[in-house]
Design an enzyme around this catalytic site. Sequence first.
Site, PDB file in Angstrom:
ATOM      1  N   ALA A 172       1.041  -1.035   0.126  1.00 17.71           N
ATOM      2  CA  ALA A 172       0.109  -0.138   0.043  1.00 17.71           C
ATOM      3  C   ALA A 172       0.731   1.325  -0.010  1.00 17.71           C
ATOM      4  CB  ALA A 172      -1.018   0.052   1.089  1.00 17.71           C
TER       5      ALA A 172
ATOM      6  N   PRO B  38       4.798   8.291   1.176  1.00 17.92           N
ATOM      7  CA  PRO B  38       5.099   7.681  -0.130  1.00 17.92           C
ATOM      8  C   PRO B  38       6.468   7.479  -0.249  1.00 17.92           C
ATOM      9  CG  PRO B  38       3.847   9.558  -0.493  1.00 17.92           C
ATOM     10  CD  PRO B  38       4.095   9.806   0.911  1.00 17.92           C
ATOM     11  N   ASN B  39       6.595   6.340  -1.076  1.00 13.09           N
ATOM     12  CA  ASN B  39       7.941   5.752  -1.439  1.00 13.09           C
ATOM     13  C   ASN B  39       8.730   5.030  -0.046  1.00 13.09           C
ATOM     14  OD1 ASN B  39       7.566   6.249  -4.008  1.00 13.09           O
ATOM     15  ND2 ASN B  39       8.059   8.560  -3.497  1.00 13.09           N
ATOM     16  N   ARG B  40       7.916   4.801   1.083  1.00 12.64           N
ATOM     17  CA  ARG B  40       8.374   4.496   2.383  1.00 12.64           C
ATOM     18  C   ARG B  40       9.538   5.439   2.906  1.00 12.64           C
ATOM     19  NH1 ARG B  40       4.734   1.649   1.321  1.00 12.64           N
ATOM     20  NH2 ARG B  40       4.548  -0.698   1.373  1.00 12.64           N
ATOM     21  N   LEU B  41       9.319   6.581   2.717  1.00  8.59           N
ATOM     22  CA  LEU B  41      10.003   7.676   3.133  1.00  8.59           C
ATOM     23  C   LEU B  41       9.171   8.356   4.531  1.00  8.59           C
ATOM     24  CD1 LEU B  41      11.659   9.402   0.252  1.00  8.59           C
ATOM     25  CD2 LEU B  41      12.822   7.752   1.646  1.00  8.59           C
TER      26      LEU B  41
END
Length: 231
Positions: A17, A206-209
Amino acid sequence: MNRPADQPAHDPARLRASYERGPLTEQGVPADPLALFTAWFEDVVAEGLSEPNAMVLATAAADGAPNARTVLLKGYSPAGFRFFTNFTSAKGLELAENPRAALVFPWHARARQVRVTGPVERLPEAESAAYFRTRPYGSRLGAWASEHQSSVISGRDELERRYTEVASQWPEPDNLDDDADAVPLPAFWGGYRVVPATIEFWQGRPNRLHDRIRYSRPLPSGRWKAERLSP
């Protein structure tokens, strides 16, 4: 083609997700982490999240072996986060050996987590008794019926039989005004307070940041320091 019995229908590695909620910045957080916790807690309650006060409680025995389970938060204040349980349960025995714990509030619906670590102290009996009187009648009986929490029992019938016994011992009163004192506080049951040494707020991005802001203080009476952690 039939799927092998040991192959899951859904591969956990492919379940993903993207977290698109708003940012969490150092400039946007209050000096007191309890103010931010209150705001986040009110958000999930308003959103209708199921069991918003559910939290994972992690403890460890004297030998360092970890253990974790979900319990319910039953109050919080600058003094700490409160929950209630059986003193002779696995968590009660572990807290007696090693009175420190970690909490996680997994608010997935808002892509948020709150993590708390710190020492744990038993609540005064009067405070436990005051809370116990507010529990539903059946829940108070349940505490007595599960006197030996976490121990092995022969089956469900044993638990039901014990519940019937305590219900017979303390019948539900006809007068609601007498209900609060219908079942006494068990000596083996009461509350704990996790006194926070660190409180981390995790916001999925977003983008696991992800945004992670951790508050810490050297002493329970000390000032909080907020720092950003790498995701």
